[in-house]
Design a protein around this motif. Structure first.
Motif, PDB file in Angstrom:
ATOM      1  N   UNK A 204       0.837  -1.196   0.000  1.00  0.00           N
ATOM      2  CA  UNK A 204       0.000   0.000   0.000  1.00  0.00           C
ATOM      3  C   UNK A 204       0.875   1.250   0.000  1.00  0.00           C
ATOM      4  N   UNK A 205       1.985   1.165  -0.725  1.00  0.00           N
ATOM      5  CA  UNK A 205       2.974   2.232  -0.708  1.00  0.00           C
ATOM      6  C   UNK A 205       2.433   3.573  -1.138  1.00  0.00           C
ATOM      7  N   UNK A 206       1.463   3.574  -2.081  1.00  0.00           N
ATOM      8  CA  UNK A 206       0.874   4.829  -2.540  1.00  0.00           C
ATOM      9  C   UNK A 206      -0.356   5.212  -1.735  1.00  0.00           C
ATOM     10  N   UNK A 207      -0.634   4.470  -0.662  1.00  0.00           N
ATOM     11  CA  UNK A 207      -1.837   4.705   0.138  1.00  0.00           C
ATOM     12  C   UNK A 207      -1.594   5.513   1.394  1.00  0.00           C
ATOM     13  N   UNK A 208      -0.715   6.487   1.322  1.00  0.00           N
ATOM     14  CA  UNK A 208      -0.462   7.352   2.475  1.00  0.00           C
ATOM     15  C   UNK A 208      -1.713   8.154   2.821  1.00  0.00           C
ATOM     16  N   UNK A 209      -2.384   8.652   1.812  1.00  0.00           N
ATOM     17  CA  UNK A 209      -3.598   9.443   1.985  1.00  0.00           C
ATOM     18  C   UNK A 209      -4.735   8.547   2.483  1.00  0.00           C
ATOM     19  N   UNK A 210      -5.387   8.889   3.603  1.00  0.00           N
ATOM     20  CA  UNK A 210      -6.505   8.065   4.102  1.00  0.00           C
ATOM     21  C   UNK A 210      -7.646   7.928   3.103  1.00  0.00           C
ATOM     22  N   UNK A 211      -7.720   8.836   2.120  1.00  0.00           N
ATOM     23  CA  UNK A 211      -8.789   8.777   1.129  1.00  0.00           C
ATOM     24  C   UNK A 211      -8.475   7.835  -0.028  1.00  0.00           C
ATOM     25  N   UNK A 212      -7.267   7.254  -0.044  1.00  0.00           N
ATOM     26  CA  UNK A 212      -6.940   6.320  -1.124  1.00  0.00           C
ATOM     27  C   UNK A 212      -7.916   5.140  -1.077  1.00  0.00           C
ATOM     28  N   UNK A 213      -8.476   4.708  -2.213  1.00  0.00           N
ATOM     29  CA  UNK A 213      -9.478   3.629  -2.193  1.00  0.00           C
ATOM     30  C   UNK A 213      -8.964   2.326  -1.601  1.00  0.00           C
ATOM     31  N   UNK A 221       0.880   2.526   4.755  1.00  0.00           N
ATOM     32  CA  UNK A 221       2.166   1.865   4.481  1.00  0.00           C
ATOM     33  C   UNK A 221       3.125   2.038   5.644  1.00  0.00           C
ATOM     34  N   UNK A 222       4.081   1.105   5.740  1.00  0.00           N
ATOM     35  CA  UNK A 222       5.042   1.167   6.836  1.00  0.00           C
ATOM     36  C   UNK A 222       5.980   2.353   6.712  1.00  0.00           C
ATOM     37  N   UNK A 223       6.034   2.951   5.524  1.00  0.00           N
ATOM     38  CA  UNK A 223       6.785   4.178   5.308  1.00  0.00           C
ATOM     39  C   UNK A 223       5.957   5.111   4.435  1.00  0.00           C
ATOM     40  N   UNK A 224       5.979   6.393   4.767  1.00  0.00           N
ATOM     41  CA  UNK A 224       5.254   7.393   3.986  1.00  0.00           C
ATOM     42  C   UNK A 224       6.121   7.984   2.887  1.00  0.00           C
ATOM     43  N   UNK A 352      13.123   0.473  -0.938  1.00  0.00           N
ATOM     44  CA  UNK A 352      13.731  -0.312   0.131  1.00  0.00           C
ATOM     45  C   UNK A 352      12.914  -0.182   1.423  1.00  0.00           C
ATOM     46  N   UNK A 353      12.502   1.046   1.739  1.00  0.00           N
ATOM     47  CA  UNK A 353      11.734   1.297   2.959  1.00  0.00           C
ATOM     48  C   UNK A 353      10.371   0.610   2.926  1.00  0.00           C
ATOM     49  N   UNK A 354       9.830   0.420   1.732  1.00  0.00           N
ATOM     50  CA  UNK A 354       8.522  -0.226   1.582  1.00  0.00           C
ATOM     51  C   UNK A 354       8.618  -1.740   1.498  1.00  0.00           C
ATOM     52  N   UNK A 355       9.833  -2.290   1.490  1.00  0.00           N
ATOM     53  CA  UNK A 355      10.005  -3.740   1.499  1.00  0.00           C
ATOM     54  C   UNK A 355      10.178  -4.361   0.138  1.00  0.00           C
ATOM     55  N   UNK A 356      10.316  -3.559  -0.922  1.00  0.00           N
ATOM     56  CA  UNK A 356      10.481  -4.117  -2.257  1.00  0.00           C
ATOM     57  C   UNK A 356      11.820  -4.861  -2.394  1.00  0.00           C
TER      58      UNK A 356
END
Length: 361
Positions: A204-213, A221-224, A352-356
């Protein structure tokens, strides 16, 4: 009469389910990866390749009609030659990529679409039960390729620009490589791009915004870092936040726009359509000289930016003793230099921060 009663009962049950689903709180903890389980030793990639099966599944339409079924295998068998190519590509992958590939729920081969030999990467959210799947498909055209990475990148640009005339396509600026064609590396690049899409959804790396579907079914995500390394660095933030999506199709912008007007896909397409091929070539050249994006395939939207950054990181790590270098007109393009440049280096660190870049779940 019985049919009417049964239908009413079904409607009531569906309504009750909808209310219950609506009452479920949104996840608040970082998502747990769907890439679970253990990986067997597979140095030659044959175990990975044996998992492949054909599918005609279209994940872009999954669940859009109110129903959902997970991707499934067709009856057509994957050939021994196709398995051999998959095995060799897997064996070339860096360990962190192998750690994800071997944990896929299913690996698919799919028929090439008329608009291009493309596969897909698909993450199965909790609203699409069983909600634990991670899938990847590669087209049979890609598995049959004898082309180099550079030649395939040129074909990608052709499809992005949407030029139909052979003469106009021939006039577009071309990547060239002095190295011999390496089809296995080309297949690895295709796998990496689609896996990049799956990893973005899984983290959910692009899901920083609470409004993301996707936040309806996946926690923050574990990193913003996506917001800073990708959006704030290279994209119109307002446009992105107004058009957040769980699924993207190839070449679609979804109203996104890079901050740098010199690398706009809309501008590239307009110039090409007007026959101003020299000006269109300037856009292609600017993509590389800006050191913001790994390739032209990254400029339609931020999600493709992630997938292409991951792809080129995989290619660089798969060939540690052999630099991947291209010639673009009079300009040298060195992939390692690109990835180590200021903006792209931050994007790689975000992956790297997102676990890829870890092979662990």
């Amino acid at each position: 009469m019985k049919s009417s009663t049964l239908f009413t009962s079904v409607v009531l049950m569906m309504a009750a389910y909808s209310v219950q689903a609506a009452e479920q709180p949104k996840p608040t903890e970082p998502p747990v990866s769907h890439f679970q389980g253990t990986c067997d030793s597979d140095p030659d990639g044959k175990k990975f390749a044996e998992k492949a099966c054909y599918t005609s599944y279209n994940p872009g339409k999954a669940g859009t009609d109110g129903t959902y079924r997970p991707p499934a295998c067709d009856k057509r068998k994957v050939s021994d030659q196709q398995k051999a190519v998959l095995a060799k590509a897997y064996s070339r992958a860096p360990d962190y990529m192998k750690g994800k590939l071997c944990r896929l729920t299913q690996l698919f081969v799919t028929k090439a679409d008329v608009w291009g030999p493309w596969g897909w990467g698909f993450w199965e959210g909790a609203d699409r039960p069983p909600g634990k799947g991670v899938y990847l498909a590669i087209s049979d055209s890609e598995l049959a390729t004898r082309k180099s990475v550079a030649e395939t990148e040129n074909e990608t640009v052709d499809r992005l620009v949407r030029l139909r005339g052979r003469f106009d396509r021939a006039r577009l600026l071309r990547l060239r490589s002095a190295a011999p064609a390496d089809p296995e590396l080309t297949v690895l690049a295709g796998l990496a791009h689609e896996l990049g899409h799956t990893l973005l959804a899984d983290s959910n790396g692009d899901g920083v915004d609470p409004a993301h579907p996707r936040r309806e079914v996946s926690g923050p995500p574990q990193s913003a870092c996506f917001e800073d390394a990708f959006i704030n660095a290279s994209w119109d933030s307002r446009r992105f936040h107004q058009n957040m999506r769980r699924w993207v199709d190839f070449g679609e912008q979804y109203n996104n726009r890079p901050k740098n007007p010199d690398v706009s896909l809309s501008r590239l397409r307009t110039l090409a359509r007007q026959g101003r091929i020299g000006a269109a070539n300037d856009v292609i050249r600017s993509v590389y000289s800006s050191h913001e994006f790994a390739s032209p395939a990254a400029i339609p939207n931020p999600m493709e930016d992630v997938a292409e950054t991951y792809k080129y990181k995989v290619l660089a790590d798969a060939t540690p003793n052999q630099a991947i270098e291209f010639r673009l007109g009079g300009q040298d393009v060195n992939v390692s230099d690109l990835l180590n440049s200021n903006v792209l280096a931050k994007k790689v660190e975000c992956l790297r921060a997102l676990g890829f870049l870890t092979g662990q779940p």
